[in-house]
Design a protein around this motif. Structure first.
Motif, PDB file in Angstrom:
ATOM      1  N   SER A 242       0.958  10.984   3.840  1.00 51.36           N
ATOM      2  CA  SER A 242       1.564   9.872   3.103  1.00 51.36           C
ATOM      3  C   SER A 242       0.802   9.476   1.850  1.00 51.36           C
TER       4      SER A 242
ATOM      5  N   ARG B 213       7.617  10.812   6.168  1.00 52.57           N
ATOM      6  CA  ARG B 213       7.238  10.684   7.567  1.00 52.57           C
ATOM      7  C   ARG B 213       6.696  11.993   8.124  1.00 52.57           C
TER       8      ARG B 213
ATOM      9  N   ILE C  20       0.040   6.297  16.132  1.00 48.02           N
ATOM     10  CA  ILE C  20      -0.867   5.200  16.502  1.00 48.02           C
ATOM     11  C   ILE C  20      -0.129   4.248  17.449  1.00 48.02           C
TER      12      ILE C  20
ATOM     13  N   ASN D  43      -8.555   0.148   5.404  1.00 50.56           N
ATOM     14  CA  ASN D  43      -7.544  -0.759   4.882  1.00 50.56           C
ATOM     15  C   ASN D  43      -7.648  -2.012   5.744  1.00 50.56           C
TER      16      ASN D  43
ATOM     17  N   GLY E 115       4.891  10.350  10.773  1.00 52.92           N
ATOM     18  CA  GLY E 115       4.035   9.333  10.156  1.00 52.92           C
ATOM     19  C   GLY E 115       2.933   8.955  11.132  1.00 52.92           C
ATOM     20  N   SER E 116       1.738   8.656  10.613  1.00 52.18           N
ATOM     21  CA  SER E 116       0.643   8.327  11.545  1.00 52.18           C
ATOM     22  C   SER E 116       0.906   7.002  12.251  1.00 52.18           C
ATOM     23  N   LYS E 117       1.712   6.121  11.641  1.00 50.85           N
ATOM     24  CA  LYS E 117       2.057   4.846  12.297  1.00 50.85           C
ATOM     25  C   LYS E 117       2.730   5.115  13.636  1.00 50.85           C
TER      26      LYS E 117
ATOM     27  N   ALA F 148       2.832  13.565   9.420  1.00 55.92           N
ATOM     28  CA  ALA F 148       1.428  13.243   9.666  1.00 55.92           C
ATOM     29  C   ALA F 148       0.943  14.034  10.871  1.00 55.92           C
TER      30      ALA F 148
ATOM     31  N   TYR G  74      -5.228  -2.751  10.306  1.00 53.00           N
ATOM     32  CA  TYR G  74      -3.834  -2.349  10.171  1.00 53.00           C
ATOM     33  C   TYR G  74      -3.116  -2.920  11.408  1.00 53.00           C
TER      34      TYR G  74
ATOM     35  N   TYR H 286      -7.466   0.199  -2.452  1.00 52.20           N
ATOM     36  CA  TYR H 286      -7.455  -1.260  -2.306  1.00 52.20           C
ATOM     37  C   TYR H 286      -8.692  -1.897  -2.938  1.00 52.20           C
TER      38      TYR H 286
ATOM     39  N   SER I  51      -2.638  11.750   7.717  1.00 52.21           N
ATOM     40  CA  SER I  51      -1.283  11.657   7.216  1.00 52.21           C
ATOM     41  C   SER I  51      -1.169  12.292   5.839  1.00 52.21           C
TER      42      SER I  51
ATOM     43  N   GLY J 149       0.825  -1.207   0.000  1.00 55.12           N
ATOM     44  CA  GLY J 149       0.000   0.000   0.000  1.00 55.12           C
ATOM     45  C   GLY J 149       0.856   1.251   0.000  1.00 55.12           C
TER      46      GLY J 149
ATOM     47  N   ALA K  66      -6.390   7.824   7.412  1.00 59.05           N
ATOM     48  CA  ALA K  66      -5.289   8.007   6.444  1.00 59.05           C
ATOM     49  C   ALA K  66      -5.746   8.061   4.986  1.00 59.05           C
ATOM     50  N   TYR K  67      -6.931   7.475   4.691  1.00 61.40           N
ATOM     51  CA  TYR K  67      -7.343   7.348   3.277  1.00 61.40           C
ATOM     52  C   TYR K  67      -8.513   8.249   2.889  1.00 61.40           C
TER      53      TYR K  67
ATOM     54  N   ASP L 273      -8.524   6.232  12.555  1.00 55.78           N
ATOM     55  CA  ASP L 273      -7.414   6.349  11.616  1.00 55.78           C
ATOM     56  C   ASP L 273      -8.013   6.729  10.261  1.00 55.78           C
TER      57      ASP L 273
ATOM     58  N   TYR M 246      -2.513  -1.481  15.346  1.00 60.13           N
ATOM     59  CA  TYR M 246      -3.477  -1.220  16.438  1.00 60.13           C
ATOM     60  C   TYR M 246      -3.344  -2.225  17.587  1.00 60.13           C
TER      61      TYR M 246
HETATM   62  C1  LIG Z   1      -4.730   2.231   7.714  1.00 54.69           C
HETATM   63  C2  LIG Z   1      -3.375   2.836   7.782  1.00 54.69           C
HETATM   64  N1  LIG Z   1      -3.093   3.670   8.766  1.00 54.69           N
HETATM   65  C3  LIG Z   1      -1.891   4.240   8.885  1.00 54.69           C
HETATM   66  C4  LIG Z   1      -0.888   3.969   7.992  1.00 54.69           C
HETATM   67  C5  LIG Z   1       0.450   4.590   8.212  1.00 54.69           C
HETATM   68  O1  LIG Z   1       0.706   5.684   7.406  1.00 54.69           O
HETATM   69  P1  LIG Z   1       1.893   6.686   7.706  1.00 54.69           P
HETATM   70  O2  LIG Z   1       2.653   6.186   8.893  1.00 54.69           O
HETATM   71  O3  LIG Z   1       2.742   6.690   6.482  1.00 54.69           O
HETATM   72  O4  LIG Z   1       1.242   8.010   7.993  1.00 54.69           O
HETATM   73  C6  LIG Z   1      -1.122   3.078   6.930  1.00 54.69           C
HETATM   74  C7  LIG Z   1      -0.049   2.737   5.997  1.00 54.69           C
HETATM   75  O5  LIG Z   1      -0.107   1.822   5.219  1.00 54.69           O
HETATM   76  C8  LIG Z   1      -2.410   2.510   6.834  1.00 54.69           C
HETATM   77  O6  LIG Z   1      -2.703   1.648   5.837  1.00 54.69           O
END
Ligand SMILES: Cc1ncc(COP(=O)(O)O)c(C=O)c1O
Length: 388
Positions: free
Chosen positions: A241, A250, A108, A179, A103-105, A252, A129, A327, A239, A41, A209-210, A207, A132
């Motif tokens: 991203s 990176r 989170i 996702n 980055g949102s990762k 977010a 994802y 997706y 994010s 992704g 992100a999309y 979350d 979590y």
């Molecule tokens: C659902 C979801 N959340 C968060 C992220 C993380 O994104 P990032 O850390 O690049 O902001 C992803 C990355 O694939 C994702 O699919």
């Protein structure tokens, strides 16, 4: 040699379900097969030039070479608040209701350190994802999974969660557009969720992100912050991203309830030292001027989505036409489980898919295609699958 033992939290991580697929992929590539990877992704399209130019310009400014502010430059947080206002009509105080993230990762993963004590339970909607549940476990918490199924349009059935679980849960983790399922949440769902979480004092971790990868401009995905009461209970992760093809940068943000945002900020103050300021300045440019580019990217994903869905359906593979995300979540053909099908496809065609069960048990019976390769390659991939 000392016998160093991994900490329990690492030793107890579930086996990495994609490792087997990676091994098969390596073996097939070694045979010289042309691999088409639809598993990742990560946008293939480049970051727009104006963002790169801004980074180059900002990287030359000496003050940007020093430690950044922990919580993010106020100018970056203000750009986030302005973007949320323009895109979602949501008012945010940049000083207290926005924190920048590497980055949102990262955000989170750190959030449970601020609000989950050892032994606390968090609800996690699944397929999910993977960060979590792992983040909750790293904080010493426990996870109760809430299934997302096709029958319920990949929304959790809030009434099926027991009163005891609602009473026990510290937080609930959700992600829309989703996702891997590409599910989207509607107004009625978000309203019911917020009401329930206010009643039961449960933190909503959303979350988002999309939200910018959508296909119907008349029906854009919403931020949970658009709904009454959200700021009482919710934090939303977003994010740059996926929106601007900036996964490697990176950069977010998390927004929402000031206590939740502030708690996450406290963790980060003790763990990292923020985002390189030149990246934040480039991020401001992206937020302020990136919309025409995001629109162009949506057009490309729309073309890819239409091509893949049409080709899969022609091949007799069932899949919905997603409204958002990049997706495709498709049913594996009858007679296979997710892993068998994905393994056979790689071995016999060189096409890499993601098995649905890799995202959690309810993903069994599905596979995921990521629309992050050009249309011709996607069509070639589906034609190889169809020839099986
Ligand atoms: C659902 C979801 N959340 C968060 C992220 C993380 O994104 P990032 O850390 O690049 O902001 C992803 C990355 O694939 C994702 O699919």
């Amino acid at each position: 040699m000392p016998d160093f033992k991994l900490a329990q939290r690492i030793a107890e991580l579930p086996p990495y379900l994609f490792a087997q697929i990676d091994a098969v992929k390596r073996e097939v590539a070694a045979r010289g097969v042309d691999i088409i990877s639809l598993g990742i992704g990560d946008p293939d399209l480049p970051t727009p030039d104006f963002i790169i130019d801004k980074l180059a310009e900002s990287a030359r400014k000496a003050p940007n070479h020093r430690y950044p502010d922990y919580e993010g430059m106020l100018s970056f947080r203000t750009a986030v608040a302005t973007w949320y206002k323009q895109r979602f009509d949501v008012d945010l105080n940049p000083a207290t209701e926005v924190v920048s993230l590497i980055g949102s990762k990262e955000g989170i993963a750190h959030f449970p350190l601020a609000f989950t004590n050892p032994g606390d339970m968090n609800l996690v909607c699944t397929p999910n994802y993977p960060v979590y549940p792992i983040a909750t476990k790293f904080a010493g918490g426990e996870v109760e999974f809430v299934p997302l199924t096709e029958d319920n349009a990949y929304l959790p059935d809030l009434d099926a969660i027991s009163d005891e679980s609602w009473a026990k849960a510290k937080s609930i983790y959700l992600n829309y557009p989703n996702n891997p399922t590409a599910g989207v949440a509607d107004d009625a769902f978000f309203e019911k969720l917020i009401k329930k979480c206010i009643e039961t004092e449960t933190i909503i971790v959303h979350d988002a992100a999309y939200t910018e990868i959508y296909f119907d401009p008349a029906n854009k995905p919403k931020s949970i912050m658009e709904y009454a009461g959200a700021k009482e209970v919710a934090i939303e992760f977003h994010s740059l991203s996926k929106t601007y093809n900036m996964t490697g940068w990176r950069v977010a943000m998390a927004v929402g309830n000031a206590t939740l945002v502030g708690g996450l900020g406290k963790v980060k103050t003790n763990v990292d030292s923020g985002i390189f300021q030149a990246v934040q300045e480039a991020g401001i440019a992206a937020l302020e001027q990136g919309e025409p580019y995001a629109e162009k990217f949506r057009g490309i994903y729309r073309e890819r989505r239409d091509a893949v869905v049409a080709a899969l359906r022609k091949a007799g593979i069932k899949c919905p036409l997603p409204d958002a995300s990049f997706y495709i979540w498709a049913n594996v053909p009858e007679g296979y489980n997710s892993s068998d099908f994905v393994t056979k496809v790689i071995q016999e065609t060189g096409v890499v898919l993601t098995p649905g069960n890799g995202f959690g048990a309810p993903g069994e019976g599905y596979f995921r295609i990521s629309l992050t390769v050009p249309t011709e390659r996607l069509e070639e991939a589906v034609s190889r699958i169809a020839s099986l």
